[in-house]
Design a protein around this motif. Structure first.
Motif, PDB file in Angstrom:
ATOM      1  N   ILE A  41     -20.128  -0.236  -6.581  1.00  0.00           N
ATOM      2  CA  ILE A  41     -18.774   0.154  -6.970  1.00  0.00           C
ATOM      3  C   ILE A  41     -18.104   0.867  -5.806  1.00  0.00           C
ATOM      4  N   LEU A  42     -16.885   0.427  -5.452  1.00  0.00           N
ATOM      5  CA  LEU A  42     -16.139   0.994  -4.343  1.00  0.00           C
ATOM      6  C   LEU A  42     -15.081   1.984  -4.831  1.00  0.00           C
ATOM      7  N   PHE A  43     -15.011   3.137  -4.161  1.00  0.00           N
ATOM      8  CA  PHE A  43     -13.981   4.149  -4.414  1.00  0.00           C
ATOM      9  C   PHE A  43     -13.098   4.240  -3.171  1.00  0.00           C
ATOM     10  N   HIS A  44     -11.794   4.014  -3.319  1.00  0.00           N
ATOM     11  CA  HIS A  44     -10.909   3.965  -2.150  1.00  0.00           C
ATOM     12  C   HIS A  44     -10.463   5.349  -1.686  1.00  0.00           C
ATOM     13  N   ASP A  45      -9.807   5.386  -0.536  1.00  0.00           N
ATOM     14  CA  ASP A  45      -9.381   6.635   0.096  1.00  0.00           C
ATOM     15  C   ASP A  45      -8.061   7.140  -0.472  1.00  0.00           C
ATOM     16  N   SER A  46      -7.508   8.197   0.149  1.00  0.00           N
ATOM     17  CA  SER A  46      -6.341   8.894  -0.403  1.00  0.00           C
ATOM     18  C   SER A  46      -5.070   8.060  -0.437  1.00  0.00           C
ATOM     19  N   LEU A  47      -4.922   7.122   0.479  1.00  0.00           N
ATOM     20  CA  LEU A  47      -3.744   6.243   0.481  1.00  0.00           C
ATOM     21  C   LEU A  47      -4.127   4.812   0.129  1.00  0.00           C
ATOM     22  N   GLY A  48      -5.332   4.616  -0.331  1.00  0.00           N
ATOM     23  CA  GLY A  48      -5.869   3.267  -0.480  1.00  0.00           C
ATOM     24  C   GLY A  48      -5.677   2.631  -1.846  1.00  0.00           C
ATOM     25  N   CYS A  49      -6.177   1.419  -1.941  1.00  0.00           N
ATOM     26  CA  CYS A  49      -6.183   0.639  -3.170  1.00  0.00           C
ATOM     27  C   CYS A  49      -7.067  -0.586  -2.895  1.00  0.00           C
ATOM     28  N   GLU A 165       9.702   2.784   8.379  1.00  0.00           N
ATOM     29  CA  GLU A 165       8.816   1.623   8.451  1.00  0.00           C
ATOM     30  C   GLU A 165       7.407   1.933   7.951  1.00  0.00           C
ATOM     31  N   ASN A 166       6.953   3.182   8.153  1.00  0.00           N
ATOM     32  CA  ASN A 166       5.622   3.550   7.672  1.00  0.00           C
ATOM     33  C   ASN A 166       5.613   3.703   6.154  1.00  0.00           C
ATOM     34  N   MET A 167       6.670   4.270   5.599  1.00  0.00           N
ATOM     35  CA  MET A 167       6.770   4.350   4.138  1.00  0.00           C
ATOM     36  C   MET A 167       6.906   2.963   3.529  1.00  0.00           C
ATOM     37  N   ASN A 168       7.580   2.075   4.218  1.00  0.00           N
ATOM     38  CA  ASN A 168       7.713   0.706   3.713  1.00  0.00           C
ATOM     39  C   ASN A 168       6.368   0.008   3.658  1.00  0.00           C
ATOM     40  N   ARG A 169       5.529   0.274   4.661  1.00  0.00           N
ATOM     41  CA  ARG A 169       4.188  -0.323   4.652  1.00  0.00           C
ATOM     42  C   ARG A 169       3.361   0.228   3.492  1.00  0.00           C
ATOM     43  N   LEU A 170       3.510   1.518   3.216  1.00  0.00           N
ATOM     44  CA  LEU A 170       2.789   2.113   2.088  1.00  0.00           C
ATOM     45  C   LEU A 170       3.283   1.520   0.775  1.00  0.00           C
ATOM     46  N   GLY A 175       4.027   0.021  -4.227  1.00  0.00           N
ATOM     47  CA  GLY A 175       5.324  -0.139  -4.874  1.00  0.00           C
ATOM     48  C   GLY A 175       6.101   1.169  -4.925  1.00  0.00           C
ATOM     49  N   ASP A 176       6.765   1.408  -6.056  1.00  0.00           N
ATOM     50  CA  ASP A 176       7.567   2.630  -6.164  1.00  0.00           C
ATOM     51  C   ASP A 176       6.717   3.872  -6.423  1.00  0.00           C
ATOM     52  N   LYS A 177       5.402   3.710  -6.396  1.00  0.00           N
ATOM     53  CA  LYS A 177       4.492   4.860  -6.508  1.00  0.00           C
ATOM     54  C   LYS A 177       4.166   5.451  -5.140  1.00  0.00           C
ATOM     55  N   ALA A 178       4.651   4.841  -4.070  1.00  0.00           N
ATOM     56  CA  ALA A 178       4.256   5.221  -2.711  1.00  0.00           C
ATOM     57  C   ALA A 178       4.540   6.688  -2.401  1.00  0.00           C
ATOM     58  N   TRP A 180       4.685   9.215  -4.454  1.00  0.00           N
ATOM     59  CA  TRP A 180       3.696  10.046  -5.160  1.00  0.00           C
ATOM     60  C   TRP A 180       2.354   9.975  -4.454  1.00  0.00           C
ATOM     61  N   VAL A 181       1.927   8.781  -4.058  1.00  0.00           N
ATOM     62  CA  VAL A 181       0.652   8.598  -3.370  1.00  0.00           C
ATOM     63  C   VAL A 181       0.591   9.468  -2.112  1.00  0.00           C
ATOM     64  N   LEU A 182       1.646   9.427  -1.325  1.00  0.00           N
ATOM     65  CA  LEU A 182       1.674  10.193  -0.078  1.00  0.00           C
ATOM     66  C   LEU A 182       1.563  11.691  -0.341  1.00  0.00           C
ATOM     67  N   HIS A 183       2.364  12.179  -1.282  1.00  0.00           N
ATOM     68  CA  HIS A 183       2.356  13.621  -1.544  1.00  0.00           C
ATOM     69  C   HIS A 183       1.092  14.076  -2.271  1.00  0.00           C
ATOM     70  N   ALA A 184       0.483  13.192  -3.053  1.00  0.00           N
ATOM     71  CA  ALA A 184      -0.781  13.541  -3.694  1.00  0.00           C
ATOM     72  C   ALA A 184      -1.848  13.832  -2.642  1.00  0.00           C
ATOM     73  N   TRP A 185      -1.766  13.128  -1.534  1.00  0.00           N
ATOM     74  CA  TRP A 185      -2.698  13.357  -0.420  1.00  0.00           C
ATOM     75  C   TRP A 185      -2.319  14.607   0.377  1.00  0.00           C
ATOM     76  N   ILE A 186      -1.115  14.617   0.909  1.00  0.00           N
ATOM     77  CA  ILE A 186      -0.701  15.695   1.816  1.00  0.00           C
ATOM     78  C   ILE A 186      -0.634  17.042   1.101  1.00  0.00           C
ATOM     79  N   ASP A 187       0.051  17.091  -0.023  1.00  0.00           N
ATOM     80  CA  ASP A 187       0.261  18.366  -0.706  1.00  0.00           C
ATOM     81  C   ASP A 187      -1.043  18.957  -1.228  1.00  0.00           C
ATOM     82  N   THR A 188      -1.958  18.091  -1.672  1.00  0.00           N
ATOM     83  CA  THR A 188      -3.236  18.585  -2.189  1.00  0.00           C
ATOM     84  C   THR A 188      -4.076  19.204  -1.075  1.00  0.00           C
ATOM     85  N   TRP A 189      -4.258  18.469   0.020  1.00  0.00           N
ATOM     86  CA  TRP A 189      -5.144  18.940   1.090  1.00  0.00           C
ATOM     87  C   TRP A 189      -4.555  20.122   1.861  1.00  0.00           C
TER      88      TRP A 189
END
Length: 276
Positions: A41-49, A165-170, A175-178, A180-189
């Motif tokens: 079973i694989l568990f992805h990273d903070s910005l992953g999927c 362009e980096n946010m667009n890649r994320l 999708g429109d969760k990008a 939240w994904v970014l801040h879940a990583w940065i703000d938490t750590w």
């Protein structure tokens, strides 16, 4: 060494898993005649999927001749959105709350846990939380504690994501969760309340065979992390010239390291089962 399987013999299947917070998306890669009934079973990273594992799951399944399963954590990839703030113990909570739902849906009796970066911490907690079901733990570029180097790497990434362009890649993957994904990583750590977080409690409880893999030039953590994770009973492998994403930078080498270790760890699996 297990028999290598042609990737054309790997069947892929998608799943939707109900959870209290919303649906989780999962995918499996299964060889026609797997050598073992114990999936990885694989568990992805903070910005992953799932999509950001790229061809790694299929390559693993083919090389190991073993079923491989990955899922998008709630709020990531194709799974449902979430709006809450991650708790300080979100890494341990992932293993305790969501892994059982995955195992129930896919009828998984036992498993090998493997994770990248923060997913490596989740894999370790999976081993600690489910000592009977978890037969082995593999962590890749995992953090064992909050290090200045980790925080510095996150601050650099935070600046880089100010570029559209980096946010667009994320957003391509989340999708429109990008946002939240970014801040879940940065703000938490970067939160002061997270500064003394570590994996020590999980590592002290871990009893199954353990492999920790780390890139020599990992920009999010020094080699102090794999050494602390491996401790006195785990195996530590430092990949020379590699950074934070071995599954992208050197997928064939990474799979080879995992394959060799799993083959050599068969006796250890049996001993661990007897000790329980």
């Amino acid at each position: 060494m297990v028999r290598r399987v042609d990737v054309t013999e790997i069947s892929e299947k998608e799943y939707w898993i109900e959870s209290p917070g919303g649906r989780l998306f999962a995918e499996s890669w299964t060889p026609r005649d797997p050598a073992s009934n114990t999936p990885l079973i694989l568990f992805h990273d903070s910005l992953g999927c799932i999509a950001l594992w790229r061809q790694f799951p299929q390559l693993l399944a083919a090389t190991l001749n073993r079923r491989v399963i990955a899922y998008d954590r709630l709020g990531f990839g194709r799974s449902d959105r979430r709006a809450d703030i991650l708790s300080r113990d979100f890494i341990a909570v992932e293993a305790a709350q969501y892994l059982p739902l995955l195992c129930e849906k896919l009828a998984i009796a036992d498993f090998i846990a493997c994770g990248h970066s923060v997913g490596g911490g989740m894999a370790i907690w999976a081993g600690a939380r489910f000592p009977v079901q978890c037969k082995a733990v593999i962590s890749i570029a995992a953090q064992a504690f909050v290090e200045d180097r980790t925080l510095a790497g996150i601050r650099v990434a935070e600046k880089e994501f100010e570029l559209p362009e980096n946010m667009n890649r994320l957003a391509k993957y989340h999708g429109d969760k990008a946002e939240w994904v970014l801040h879940a990583w940065i703000d938490t750590w970067l939160a002061p309340a997270f500064s003394d977080w570590n994996l020590d409690a999980a590592l002290q409880s871990l009893r199954c065979p353990q492999l920790t893999i780390h890139g020599e030039h990992d920009e999010f953590g020094s080699v102090a992390h794999p050494r602390r994770i491996a401790g006195t009973h785990g195996e530590c492998r430092i990949l020379q010239g590699i950074g934070h994403t071995p599954h992208k930078e050197c997928p064939e080498l990474l799979v080879e390291v995992i394959e060799r270790w799993l083959s050599s760890a068969d006796v250890a699996f049996a001993k661990a089962a007897d000790d329980r």
